[in-house]
Design a protein around this motif. Structure first.
Motif, PDB file in Angstrom:
ATOM      1  N   UNK A  53       0.903  -1.158   0.000  1.00 36.93           N
ATOM      2  CA  UNK A  53       0.000   0.000   0.000  1.00 36.93           C
ATOM      3  C   UNK A  53       0.939   1.205   0.000  1.00 36.93           C
ATOM      4  N   UNK A  54       0.779   2.101  -0.978  1.00 36.82           N
ATOM      5  CA  UNK A  54       1.743   3.214  -1.099  1.00 36.82           C
ATOM      6  C   UNK A  54       1.110   4.542  -0.716  1.00 36.82           C
ATOM      7  N   UNK A  55       1.920   5.406  -0.112  1.00 39.89           N
ATOM      8  CA  UNK A  55       1.437   6.697   0.393  1.00 39.89           C
ATOM      9  C   UNK A  55       2.338   7.821  -0.107  1.00 39.89           C
ATOM     10  N   UNK A  56       1.723   8.979  -0.424  1.00 37.91           N
ATOM     11  CA  UNK A  56       2.516  10.140  -0.850  1.00 37.91           C
ATOM     12  C   UNK A  56       2.119  11.346  -0.004  1.00 37.91           C
ATOM     13  N   UNK A  57       3.047  12.335  -0.014  1.00 29.34           N
ATOM     14  CA  UNK A  57       2.824  13.554   0.769  1.00 29.34           C
ATOM     15  C   UNK A  57       3.409  14.703  -0.039  1.00 29.34           C
ATOM     16  N   UNK A  91       6.124   6.385   0.859  1.00 28.79           N
ATOM     17  CA  UNK A  91       6.231   5.309   1.856  1.00 28.79           C
ATOM     18  C   UNK A  91       5.296   4.180   1.422  1.00 28.79           C
ATOM     19  N   UNK A  92       5.788   2.957   1.530  1.00 26.12           N
ATOM     20  CA  UNK A  92       4.951   1.794   1.239  1.00 26.12           C
ATOM     21  C   UNK A  92       4.839   0.921   2.472  1.00 26.12           C
ATOM     22  N   UNK A  93       3.708   0.275   2.608  1.00 25.74           N
ATOM     23  CA  UNK A  93       3.542  -0.679   3.713  1.00 25.74           C
ATOM     24  C   UNK A  93       3.146  -2.026   3.127  1.00 25.74           C
ATOM     25  N   UNK A  94       3.884  -3.048   3.501  1.00 30.08           N
ATOM     26  CA  UNK A  94       3.549  -4.404   3.049  1.00 30.08           C
ATOM     27  C   UNK A  94       3.110  -5.176   4.282  1.00 30.08           C
ATOM     28  N   UNK A  95       1.814  -5.513   4.297  1.00 34.25           N
ATOM     29  CA  UNK A  95       1.227  -6.061   5.524  1.00 34.25           C
ATOM     30  C   UNK A  95       0.548  -7.394   5.219  1.00 34.25           C
ATOM     31  N   UNK A  96       1.364  -8.447   5.093  1.00 33.94           N
ATOM     32  CA  UNK A  96       0.811  -9.741   4.700  1.00 33.94           C
ATOM     33  C   UNK A  96      -0.142 -10.332   5.726  1.00 33.94           C
TER      34      UNK A  96
END
Ligand code: SAM
Length: 322
Positions: A229-233, A240-245
């Motif tokens: 899941x990618x986030x921008x600012x 920032x990316x979050x990989x949350x299996x």
């Protein structure tokens, strides 16, 4: 097109080219690589047939991984074989960065478009404590070189309660002026790391909440995108990316298939076993492979069972490349 019974389409191949790794990451190979399996890795010709077959079935992105893929001497030829295959639009590689500074130009010349580099800490001593190597400074210089050459760079950090969980602000500071995607990966349990997992697993959800509170927005996912899941600012050059299996519905967007360095198809990172497709790679037209892939895909499960502690046949991720 490769599509499974749940309607998921597979555009993305993760191809391991060796299971040998020179790092000793605490969560993966804490005692270093030991050779306990067949080391007859796929040849360049077999890799060419493999990628051609996948591309004929709609694969547009190949990620070369390992073990540590840069330990293979014919890496530039492998990257070029992927890049020169009709239908392949994107060639990526995951590396620990050990050879990044010295070899990046060679990889780019061969056709590499993007790199994932593992950096679990921006503190050189902590980096060495986790990986067994004092290489952080060289890897950071290598990243600057890669960016200057126009390579898309993602950096992976495994979230570790006892090591880097308090480093979020350092990671954010780096991303402020560096145009990379910095991805935090939840530590996954594997067959070999249960004690370490119990001591170090932390969820990415509180970080997602913190990012949203601090004005970050979530990006819409592209069809060939990885699992983050990618986030921008607006104030930050990087993302920032979050990989949350471990999060609900993680597997719904699965778009990737994996092949091990010895030619086993893994329908999931945590499958019980790999399915041997190497005999099909002896047909250079790749027609046998295409038929076999269609048949095998029927067995892909809806989800992994990691949340129940079930890790399948995966002893550590160097076996397959994550
Ligand atoms: N040697 C390469 C590297 O270091 O990036 C490629 C192989 S490595 C297995 C691929 C990725 O998997 C790395 O980013 C690594 O940090 C991650 N990884 C390994 N074991 C993991 C685990 N148990 N949980 C989450 N990520 C893991």
């Amino acid at each position: 097109m490769l599509e499974d019974k749940f309607g998921r389409r597979f555009h993305y191949l993760r191809l391991s080219i060796t299971d040998v790794c020179n790092f000793k990451c605490d969560y993966c190979l804490p005692d270093g690589y030991t050779c306990d399996s067949d080391r007859d890795f796929l040849s360049l010709n077999e890799i060419q047939t493999l990628v051609k077959g996948f591309a004929a079935l709609g694969t547009s992105k190949v990620r070369v991984t390992g073990g540590e893929p840069t330990l293979r001497k014919d890496l530039p030829e492998i990257l070029a074989a992927c890049a020169n295959t009709h239908g392949i639009e994107h060639v990526a590689m995951t590396t620990n960065g050990y050879r990044l500074e010295s070899d990046i130009q060679q990889w780019v010349d061969a056709g590499l478009n993007s790199l994932n580099i593992s950096i679990d800490s921006l503190d050189p001593r902590m980096f060495e404590a986790i990986t067994g190597h004092d290489k952080l400074t060289s890897i950071l210089r290598g990243i600057d070189k890669a960016l200057a050459l126009g390579v898309k760079v993602k950096v992976n950090a495994v979230l570790l309660k006892q090591y880097n969980a308090s480093e979020l602000n350092q990671f954010l500071n780096w991303v402020k002026k560096t145009p990379i995607s910095f991805r935090l990966i939840e530590l996954m349990q594997t067959g070999d790391n249960q004690t370490f997992f119990n001591q170090n697993h932390v969820s990415g959800i509180p970080i997602k909440e913190q990012l949203l509170d601090q004005g970050w927005s979530q990006l819409i996912r592209d069809k060939a995108a990885g699992p983050a899941q990618e986030f921008y600012h607006p104030d930050f050059d990087g993302r920032i990316g979050l990989i949350m299996p471990y999060s609900k519905d993680f597997c719904n967007t699965c778009n990737r298939l994996r092949v091990s360095a010895t030619g086993k198809l893994h329908l999931c990172l945590f499958a019980d076993q790999g399915l041997d497709i190497r005999p099909s790679l002896q047909d250079v037209d790749s027609l046998l492979l295409e038929t076999q892939l269609h048949e095998l895909l029927g067995d892909k499960e809806a989800t992994h069972w990691l949340q129940d502690g079930y890790t399948g046949g995966t002893k550590h991720l160097a076996m397959l490349g994550g």
